[in-house]
Design a protein around this motif. Structure first.
Motif, mmCIF file in Angstrom:
data_model
loop_
_atom_site.group_PDB
_atom_site.id
_atom_site.type_symbol
_atom_site.label_atom_id
_atom_site.label_comp_id
_atom_site.label_asym_id
_atom_site.label_seq_id
_atom_site.Cartn_x
_atom_site.Cartn_y
_atom_site.Cartn_z
ATOM 1 N N SER A 1 4.679 44.882 52.276
ATOM 2 C CA SER A 1 5.293 44.380 53.689
ATOM 3 C C SER A 1 4.842 45.253 54.577
ATOM 4 C CB SER A 1 6.211 44.389 53.926
ATOM 5 O OG SER A 1 7.223 43.435 53.221
ATOM 6 N N ILE A 2 4.372 46.341 54.742
ATOM 7 C CA ILE A 2 2.944 47.078 55.366
ATOM 8 C C ILE A 2 1.917 46.629 55.168
ATOM 9 C CG2 ILE A 2 2.535 49.865 55.794
ATOM 10 C CD1 ILE A 2 5.589 50.498 55.343
ATOM 11 N N LEU A 3 2.117 47.227 53.958
ATOM 12 C CA LEU A 3 0.228 46.733 53.301
ATOM 13 C C LEU A 3 -0.532 44.862 54.148
ATOM 14 C CD1 LEU A 3 -2.257 46.930 50.986
ATOM 15 C CD2 LEU A 3 -0.968 45.867 49.773
ATOM 16 N N THR A 4 0.706 44.092 53.853
ATOM 17 C CA THR A 4 0.341 42.929 54.155
ATOM 18 C C THR A 4 0.355 42.701 55.780
ATOM 19 O OG1 THR A 4 1.615 42.142 52.981
ATOM 20 C CG2 THR A 4 1.200 40.056 53.874
ATOM 21 N N VAL A 5 0.250 43.179 56.472
ATOM 22 C CA VAL A 5 0.835 43.581 57.560
ATOM 23 C C VAL A 5 -0.503 43.749 58.559
ATOM 24 C CG1 VAL A 5 1.543 44.881 60.642
ATOM 25 C CG2 VAL A 5 3.385 44.131 58.835
ATOM 26 N N LEU A 6 -1.207 44.784 57.588
ATOM 27 C CA LEU A 6 -2.468 45.453 57.796
ATOM 28 C C LEU A 6 -3.123 44.314 57.364
ATOM 29 C CD1 LEU A 6 -2.379 48.999 56.778
ATOM 30 C CD2 LEU A 6 -1.699 47.805 58.650
ATOM 31 N N PHE A 7 -3.377 43.565 56.384
ATOM 32 C CA PHE A 7 -4.937 42.090 56.324
ATOM 33 C C PHE A 7 -4.338 41.283 57.814
ATOM 34 C CE2 PHE A 7 -5.393 44.696 52.901
ATOM 35 C CZ PHE A 7 -6.906 44.684 53.151
ATOM 36 N N LEU A 8 -3.104 41.277 59.018
ATOM 37 C CA LEU A 8 -3.362 40.027 59.772
ATOM 38 C C LEU A 8 -4.076 40.090 60.958
ATOM 39 C CD1 LEU A 8 0.215 38.600 59.530
ATOM 40 C CD2 LEU A 8 -1.700 37.293 59.338
ATOM 41 N N PRO A 9 -5.087 40.117 61.236
ATOM 42 C CA PRO A 9 -5.780 40.120 62.860
ATOM 43 C C PRO A 9 -4.931 40.162 63.605
ATOM 44 C CG PRO A 9 -6.157 37.876 61.911
ATOM 45 C CD PRO A 9 -5.123 38.505 61.061
ATOM 46 N N LEU A 10 -4.888 41.516 64.810
ATOM 47 C CA LEU A 10 -4.500 41.387 65.838
ATOM 48 C C LEU A 10 -5.471 40.426 67.534
ATOM 49 C CD1 LEU A 10 -2.467 45.069 66.139
ATOM 50 C CD2 LEU A 10 -1.313 42.176 66.384
ATOM 51 N N GLY B 1 -7.744 41.282 69.783
ATOM 52 C CA GLY B 1 -8.769 42.039 69.637
ATOM 53 C C GLY B 1 -9.046 43.186 68.801
ATOM 54 N N PHE B 2 -8.220 43.173 67.448
ATOM 55 C CA PHE B 2 -8.260 44.252 66.504
ATOM 56 C C PHE B 2 -8.719 43.541 65.583
ATOM 57 C CE2 PHE B 2 -5.966 46.955 69.812
ATOM 58 C CZ PHE B 2 -7.085 48.002 69.816
ATOM 59 N N LYS B 3 -9.847 43.960 64.418
ATOM 60 C CA LYS B 3 -9.885 42.847 63.056
ATOM 61 C C LYS B 3 -9.071 43.148 62.037
ATOM 62 C CE LYS B 3 -14.342 41.775 62.694
ATOM 63 N NZ LYS B 3 -15.611 41.881 62.413
ATOM 64 N N GLN B 4 -8.252 45.068 62.006
ATOM 65 C CA GLN B 4 -7.695 45.149 61.254
ATOM 66 C C GLN B 4 -8.440 45.268 59.896
ATOM 67 O OE1 GLN B 4 -5.443 46.625 63.491
ATOM 68 N NE2 GLN B 4 -3.214 45.785 62.971
ATOM 69 N N LEU B 5 -7.509 45.248 58.673
ATOM 70 C CA LEU B 5 -7.959 45.223 58.073
ATOM 71 C C LEU B 5 -9.167 43.796 56.872
ATOM 72 C CD1 LEU B 5 -6.097 47.488 55.283
ATOM 73 C CD2 LEU B 5 -8.136 48.577 56.749
ATOM 74 N N THR B 6 -8.717 42.524 57.827
ATOM 75 C CA THR B 6 -9.573 41.982 57.726
ATOM 76 C C THR B 6 -11.430 42.010 56.985
ATOM 77 O OG1 THR B 6 -10.127 41.001 59.837
ATOM 78 C CG2 THR B 6 -8.196 40.456 58.641
ATOM 79 N N PRO B 7 -12.127 42.689 57.340
ATOM 80 C CA PRO B 7 -13.549 42.860 56.569
ATOM 81 C C PRO B 7 -13.319 43.251 55.396
ATOM 82 C CG PRO B 7 -13.513 44.277 58.740
ATOM 83 C CD PRO B 7 -11.914 44.043 58.729
ATOM 84 N N HIS B 8 -12.023 43.906 54.605
ATOM 85 C CA HIS B 8 -11.958 44.791 53.344
ATOM 86 C C HIS B 8 -11.141 42.984 53.047
ATOM 87 C CE1 HIS B 8 -13.860 47.621 53.471
ATOM 88 N NE2 HIS B 8 -12.466 48.503 54.681
ATOM 89 N N GLY B 9 -10.557 41.932 53.342
ATOM 90 C CA GLY B 9 -9.993 41.079 52.264
ATOM 91 C C GLY B 9 -9.477 39.373 53.383
ATOM 92 N N ASP B 10 -9.234 38.236 52.993
ATOM 93 C CA ASP B 10 -9.495 37.620 53.413
ATOM 94 C C ASP B 10 -8.316 36.326 53.229
ATOM 95 O OD1 ASP B 10 -9.984 36.418 50.845
ATOM 96 O OD2 ASP B 10 -11.711 35.445 51.056
#
Lengths: 626, 295
Positions: B74-83, B85-94
């Protein structure tokens, strides 16, 4: 040392004979020869890593030079197949340890590897056909050494193999009479200017031959029972090698011999692919969805794997027949990845059968405490099968999905993604019914499989993890193979794929690191708190019911029975049924025909007179009427 | 630097937003029932209580790892959602990678519950996975519609392309409805709470879990609530310009869901899957068709 292709090709044949002769001395002599000669191809293939050889003549038949060759595509696959053969060979020795068939199995298994190399190295349609049929014959023999219904599987397999063979033979003869040559390059040259009808006929005939071996719908009928009833080491080879040989030939013929330009010249394009490839995409999608849904409701461990294997070749066919750089890369990568993770699954299930003697899922359960290594191997494999990062199934499926997005095909994408979810269902059922749930009393003394049997699954598990986190390693070979097939290779780096046309960047190492970080945090919370007390498996909540070792509840039979209810209406239309109806039809006609053959001479004479009269009437009246 | 700090703190933020949404839901359900209801931070109190239990029981290593994997994934998944103003980890996965990452937690949970040996847990999981096959179909079609419309799978771009009230809820109402029903099913609300079904399978997968295990599961669940609502917000409600609007939109999703959840009975699993494969799928296909024709 310098090894010619012919030597590599003959090594397994030679090894098989030597091992068979050695079995006269002692079993261990046989085993050592067998394993050494399974290992030798790696040494011999090493020098061809960056070489392309197109024509190495080795024999002259009908005034034609038969030739061998190797290129980046066949090199990649020959290394992969040699690895699978080596690991499955180790497994085979255990499987046939106490059986009398062992010596023959060793011989045939080695020959099978030689035949597979033959198909990979062949550079003319006659050699490829001979070796391809040799595969079919050897598989036929090997399957017969399997489980108790193997004698039902054998005729099914050989019938379908012959259907494929005959259709290929027709195409080969057609091409030979037109060109007077067997060589791939001459045929490619002829096809580029050939009339549309010949191109289409030969392509369809060849495709039928290849796709029977690849077991895509509707040519899959032999696969479920053959995969299930074959010995486990042979099932590994069937799913990880023989199936891939069919797909290799499909790739080679579609892109190298026929060629995309030829297809786009003679037929309209739909969604960016020539019509015939578009139809094949749907064949792939159909295979995915039916294979997955049928796998979900199976009760036999190997049958689940068999149907899953069918579904996965749907993915490969879908990726390949997209005919774009992304799609072909996805298909080729999935060939490698599927060989690895399906190999693990067959090895683990084989090990469980080796220890417990059953492949019936409702008989098994709770083996995690007895066979932890097998459990971990299977866990890796099911994560890969479901296409979840960071195991290797993800990268290749990802490429196929992105290729579908690039071609703007939302319906096919939906089918492919839904197949991914469905695969999650059947892999969970597999691991749950074997390793989780309650341990039956009769298996309390079961031990982990011997260390040598663990080696095949552990090697492949490590490869699955390595290729999952660092997809750049297999992509190195795939991109070279793509270049050979005439595509512009897609961009990749060690840890994933950078942003490029049609593909959003993905970095699997980043995913794995974030996942590890999440685990560490969660594990810290968990393990810093007071330790948990271990309880017996029956010390559970059963709504007041008191259970004992003799009377217990275990949910393992008909795991997805409600899902069965949902798809039952569609079962009425199964492909098998169509074939069965067809068989019934043929039998009825046969029945009528048999009435003519009464065994009475008078009937035959009068029949002859009738036929003669009809023909003479046609002959006489023919001039008048027409 | 700020981005990295935000990235590390996001799971904590998600956890508290999830707790708030859950607490709000309990309060709202109580008010519909004409009760006073527990305080807003009651879920937090529950988790603290469970984590501080002195006695915990375990059925084996995988049983312990189940909740750990759920929280970790769940922690991992949260990181791949954009906030905002913040891209978070979305440049590494779509979007596609996100769909697959989301499954890791369920897998861990399923494996853990499976080892308990309780048939209720196994039935619960079998139902949960079947239900997943049900709601994934409309969800996938809805997602594909957006991918087709924007020509990208980047979640951050989904957010920026909808800014200024170009919400998909207004421009693709059919797809949004299908997506809503699918998300609703994924949350396991009535009438789709078939895998938990306390009266039938005694809370299904959770039946054997108690103490710190259950505490971890509830942490994971709070983050999952955040993920599901944030996912819907990003796809259909135009994301948000700042954090406050983002949370408000998530709250709106929860309010609408609770309105349905409070008054509906429970489906049988077959009916639920048939339902998902019929109405939301037809709606989603219509939405897809419209986008396809329109451009």
């Amino acid at each position: 040392m310098n090894f010619s292709l012919l030597m590599i090709l003959l090594t397994p044949f030679f090894g098989g004979l030597l091992a068979y002769a050695g079995s006269a001395l002692h079993k261990s002599v046989r085993n050592i020869f067998f394993l050494i000669f399974l290992f030798l191809p790696f040494v011999e293939l090493y020098q061809y890593a960056n070489k392309t050889i197109d024509n190495f003549y080795y024999l002259t038949v009908l005034g034609q030079n038969l030739s061998l060759g190797i290129n980046s595509l066949s090199f990649m696959l020959s290394i992969l197949f040699a690895l699978i053969f080596l690991l499955a060979g180790i497994f085979l020795l255990f499987e046939f340890d106490k059986s009398d068939d062992g010596d023959l199995a060793v011989l045939e298994f080695s020959f099978l590897e030689g035949a597979v190399f033959g198909v990979l190295f062949a550079r003319d349609i006659l050699s490829f056909f001979i070796f391809f049929e040799l595969i079919a014959v050897l598989v036929f023999f090997l399957v017969g050494k399997g489980y108790k219904d193997a004698h039902i599987a054998q005729p099914k397999y050989i019938t379908w193999a012959l259907i494929g063979a005959n259709s290929m033979l027709a195409a080969i003869m057609l091409l030979f009479f037109k060109t007077g040559s067997f060589g791939y390059s001459e045929i490619a040259g002829y096809l580029s200017t050939a009339p549309t009808s010949i191109v289409l006929t030969t392509f369809v005939l060849f495709a039928i031959g290849f796709l029977v071996e690849a077991s895509t719908m509707p040519l899959h009928v032999w696969a479920p029972i053959t995969y299930t009833e074959a010995p486990d080491s042979v099932s590994v080879v069937l799913s990880s090698v023989v199936k891939k040989v069919g797909l290799y030939l499909f790739t080679l013929f579609t892109f190298s011999i026929f060629g995309l330009n030829l297809f786009s010249k003679i037929m309209p394009k739909i969604f960016g692919s020539p019509l015939i490839l578009y139809i094949l995409q749907w064949v792939g999608a159909f295979t995915i969805i039916v294979g997955t849904f049928v796998a979900i409701v199976q009760e036999d461990a190997k049958k689940i794997l068999a149907w899953s294997s069918i579904a996965q070749s749907g993915y490969i066919l879908l990726g390949l027949s997209l005919g774009t750089s992304l799609g072909v890369a996805g298909g080729l990568l999935h060939i490698i990845n599927h060989s690895i993770f399906k190999g693990i699954l067959f090895f683990v299930v084989g090990g469980v059968i080796y220890r417990t003697g059953t492949k019936d899922l409702s008989e098994l359960g709770g083996l995690i405490k007895k066979m932890p290594v097998s459990f971990i191997a299977m866990l890796f494999a099911i994560i890969a099968t479901a296409g979840i990062p960071p195991l290797n199934g993800f990268a290749s499926k990802y490429l196929i999905y992105e290729a579908l997005i690039q071609n703007k095909e939302p319906i096919l994408l939906t089918v492919a993604l839904l197949g991914g979810t469905g695969s999650f269902m059947y892999v969970y059922r597999l691991i749950h019914s074997i390793f989780l749930g309650q341990l039956p009393k009769k298996y309390e003394s079961v031990k982990e499989v011997p260390i040598l049997m663990q080696i095949p699954m552990l090697v492949l598990s490590l490869l699955a993890l390595l290729f999952g986190i660092l997809p750049g390693i297999p992509m190195y070979f795939v991109s070279k193979a793509e270049a050979f097939l005439g595509f512009e290779p897609i961009k990749y780096n060690l840890t994933g794929f950078p942003e490029q046309s049609g593909l959003h960047a993905v970095n699997i190492l980043a995913i794995s690191l974030a996942l590890t970080g999440g685990f560490v945090v969660a594990a810290l919370i968990f393990y810093l708190l007071p330790r948990a007390r271990k309880v017996h498996q029956l010390d559970n909540y059963y709504a007041g019911e008191v259970l004992t070792e003799d009377v217990k509840y275990n949910y393992s039979f008909g795991f997805y029975s409600f899902f069965d209810d949902i798809i039952r209406p569609f079962n009425e239309w199964s492909v098998d049924k169509i074939y069965e109806d067809f068989t019934g039809f043929v039998k009825t006609i046969g029945d009528y025909l048999r009435r003519v053959y009464t065994g009475n001479l008078e009937t035959y004479v009068s029949l002859g007179i009738i036929v003669l009269t009809i023909f003479s009437l046609i002959y006489i009246l023919g001039g008048v009427l027409w | 630097m700020v981005e990295k700090l935000v990235l590390v703190l996001t799971p904590v933020f998600a956890f508290f937003v999830g707790i708030f949404l859950e607490g709000f839901k309990r309060k709202m359900v109580a008010r519909i029932h004409r009760r006073y209801g527990p305080p807003l931070h009651q879920p937090l109190l529950d988790i603290i209580k469970l984590l501080s239990k002195k006695e915990n029981i375990s059925h084996g290593v995988m049983f312990d790892l189940g909740p750990v994997i759920l929280v970790g994934a769940s922690i991992l998944t949260v990181l791949f959602l954009p906030l905002p103003g913040f891209k978070q980890l979305t440049p590494h996965g779509d979007l596609i990678a996100f769909l697959y990452i989301m499954v890791i937690g369920s897998l861990g949970m399923a494996l853990g519950a499976g080892e308990s040996g309780n048939p209720n847990a196994s039935i619960g999981i079998a139902r949960a996975l079947t239900l997943m096959l049900g709601y994934e179909l409309p969800l996938i079609i809805a997602g594909n519609t957006l991918v087709l419309k924007y020509g990208t799978t980047d979640l951050t771009k989904f957010m920026t392309l909808q800014s200024g009230f170009h919400w998909n809820l207004f421009f693709l109402p059919l797809t949004a409805i299908a997506g809503f029903i699918a998300t609703y099913g994924a949350m396991g609300e009535h009438p789709f709470d078939i895998f938990v079904a306390p009266q039938e399978v005694a809370t299904g997968p959770m039946v054997e879990y108690g103490g710190k295990h259950l505490g971890l599961l509830m942490i994971g669940h709070a983050i999952q609530v955040y993920i599901e609502t944030a996912f819907f917000t990003v796809l259909f409600l135009g994301g948000a310009a700042n954090i406050l609007t983002f949370i408000l939109k998530q709250l709106g999703v929860i309010i609408v869901m609770t309105l349905f959840d409070t008054v509906l009975p429970r489906f049988k699993i077959e009916n639920a899957v048939r339902y998902f494969w019929r109405w939301p799928t037809i709606i989603a296909l219509l939405g897809l068709f419209i986008v396809y024709i329109g451009g």
